[in-house]
Design an enzyme around this catalytic site. Structure first.
Site, short mmCIF file in Angstrom:
data_model
loop_
_atom_site.label_atom_id
_atom_site.label_comp_id
_atom_site.label_asym_id
_atom_site.label_seq_id
_atom_site.Cartn_x
_atom_site.Cartn_y
_atom_site.Cartn_z
N ASN A 1 35.03 -20.46 -8.35
CA ASN A 1 34.92 -20.15 -9.77
C ASN A 1 34.40 -18.73 -10.00
O ASN A 1 34.90 -18.00 -10.87
CB ASN A 1 33.99 -21.15 -10.46
N GLU B 1 32.69 -30.94 -8.74
CA GLU B 1 33.55 -30.94 -7.54
C GLU B 1 33.35 -32.19 -6.69
O GLU B 1 33.70 -32.21 -5.51
CB GLU B 1 33.29 -29.69 -6.70
N ASP C 1 39.94 -25.10 -11.48
CA ASP C 1 40.68 -26.26 -11.98
C ASP C 1 41.90 -26.54 -11.11
O ASP C 1 42.22 -27.71 -10.83
CB ASP C 1 41.12 -26.03 -13.42
N HIS D 1 37.45 -19.83 -13.53
CA HIS D 1 37.53 -21.28 -13.68
C HIS D 1 38.95 -21.84 -13.62
O HIS D 1 39.14 -22.97 -13.14
CB HIS D 1 36.85 -21.70 -15.00
#
Length: 396
Positions: A270, A305, A279, A275
């Protein structure tokens, strides 16, 4: 304006298909009553009245009886055809509409024929008016089609009247009365159609609203039990199914195992790529995990996660093998993002309850979490096993 007309024609066409089915059901019932009356009148006029009739009324009796006989035959044929069509799995809309129009024409022709015959004894168009109005109330047709049929029948009636009515004044009166009956019937038919269209459109709106509500309810139920990003079960639903599994093992003792999965250094993904990249990694890992477990296993995303797998009817050895398989699947992933191929590893903690062991789901969850913690602090990218809870020995 042209678009509105096209939309209106499309709606009327769609409504007409449904309206024809409704009308056919109505006429199917009405035709049975009319056929019965036709037969009664045929027997009454031709069987009992003709022999004692004067020459002046004999022709009238023959015409009335003959009209009822022809009507009975035609309606019987149409009813049989309608019955045959109703038994078919699919009926073409134009075939149903043609049968619909045929029944309307026969009914209106009956009224016209009786009123033409009545001119021999009186300037009477009552039957034409009554049957026209009854057809307008029973039959659901688009205004243009309805007006065309009623006017055609009126024109036939208009030109047939002089055959039995020689008096010009009475002829004019009968024609005017019949025209008034035709216009009133057309208006009644249009009003019935408008009312039916409005009720049908309202019913369609209600149906569409119900479908939308059902879909929205299903969506909310899905969101309440699933993770919106990965499509896996969420923590709440997983814990509910874990409790169900505990209840099941009380009735049918079998070993049960848990595997907790935590992605290694996920924060770096990230922080480095953003981000959206994180994802993408989560979705790819979820797909790999879902592909690697059985259909009877329960896979969920705990949050962030972290993932978790419930393995019913699986002991610690079997769960360890599944954990190694999941570890390899995640390690071998090449996750495309932008122009990159992202790689990720994971740490796994495995816990298990032996067959017949009595322990709460929280304890099984805590044991897997401790094993995961050990895997994290033992170098990551590995599987660690929690000590298995042995079954309680039977009392002596």
């Amino acid at each position: 304006m042209r678009a509105w007309l096209r939309a209106s024609v499309a709606v009327n066409h769609r409504v007409q298909i449904q309206a024809t089915q409704v009308t056919m059901r109505r006429f199917f019932i009405a035709a049975g009553l009319v056929i019965a009356l036709n037969l009664v009148y045929t027997v009454w006029f031709l069987g009992f009245q003709l022999g004692s009739a004067t020459p002046a009324t004999g022709l009238w009796i023959l015409l009335v009886g003959g009209t009822h006989t022809v009507s009975a035959v035609l309606l019987t044929v149409l009813v049989l055809v309608s019955y045959r069509l109703s038994r078919q799995p699919e009926v073409h809309e134009y075939a149903a509409l043609a049968l619909h129009v045929a029944m309307v024409v026969v009914a209106l022709a009956l009224g016209a024929g009786l009123s033409v015959a009545d001119q021999l004894v009186a300037a009477n168009t009552t039957m034409f008016a009554l049957i026209s109005l009854a057809v307008a109330m029973l039959s659901l047709m688009r205004p243009a089609l309805s007006a065309a049929i009623f006017l055609i029948i009126y024109l036939v009636f208009f030109f047939c009247l002089p055959l039995t009515q020689p008096d010009p004044q009475l002829l004019a009166i009968s024609r005017s009365h019949a025209l008034a009956a035709t216009l009133v019937s057309v208006m009644a038919s249009c009003l019935m159609w408008r009312q039916y269209v409005q009720s049908t459109l309202l019913a369609w709106e209600v149906q569409n609203a119900q479908i939308a509500l059902t879909a929205k309810q299903a969506e909310l139920e899905y969101l309440a039990t699933h993770d919106s990003l990965t499509g896996l079960l969420n923590r709440r639903e997983f814990m509910r199914q874990l409790e169900q599994e505990r209840v099941r093992t009380l009735r049918h003792p079998t070993p049960t195992s848990l595997i907790m999965v935590d992605l290694d250094f996920f924060k770096r993904v990230n922080d480095t790529y953003g981000h959206p990249a994180g994802d993408t990694v989560l979705v790819a890992v979820a797909g790999a995990l879902a592909h690697s477990v059985r259909k009877t296993d329960v896979l969920a995303r705990l949050g962030g996660e972290e993932f978790i797998v419930l393995l019913p009817n699986t002991d610690l050895v079997g769960a360890s093998g599944v954990g190694q398989k999941l570890l390899a699947q995640i390690r071998e992933l090449q996750i495309p993002f932008a122009n990159l191929q992202l790689r990720i590893t994971a740490s796994l903690g495995v816990s298990s309850l032996a067959r017949g062991a009595e322990q709460s789901p929280d304890a099984l969850y805590t044991a897997a979490d401790k094993a995961l913690y050990l895997a994290k602090h033992s170098g990551r990218d590995r599987v660690e096993l929690a000590p298995q809870t042995d079954p309680i020995p039977p009392r002596l």
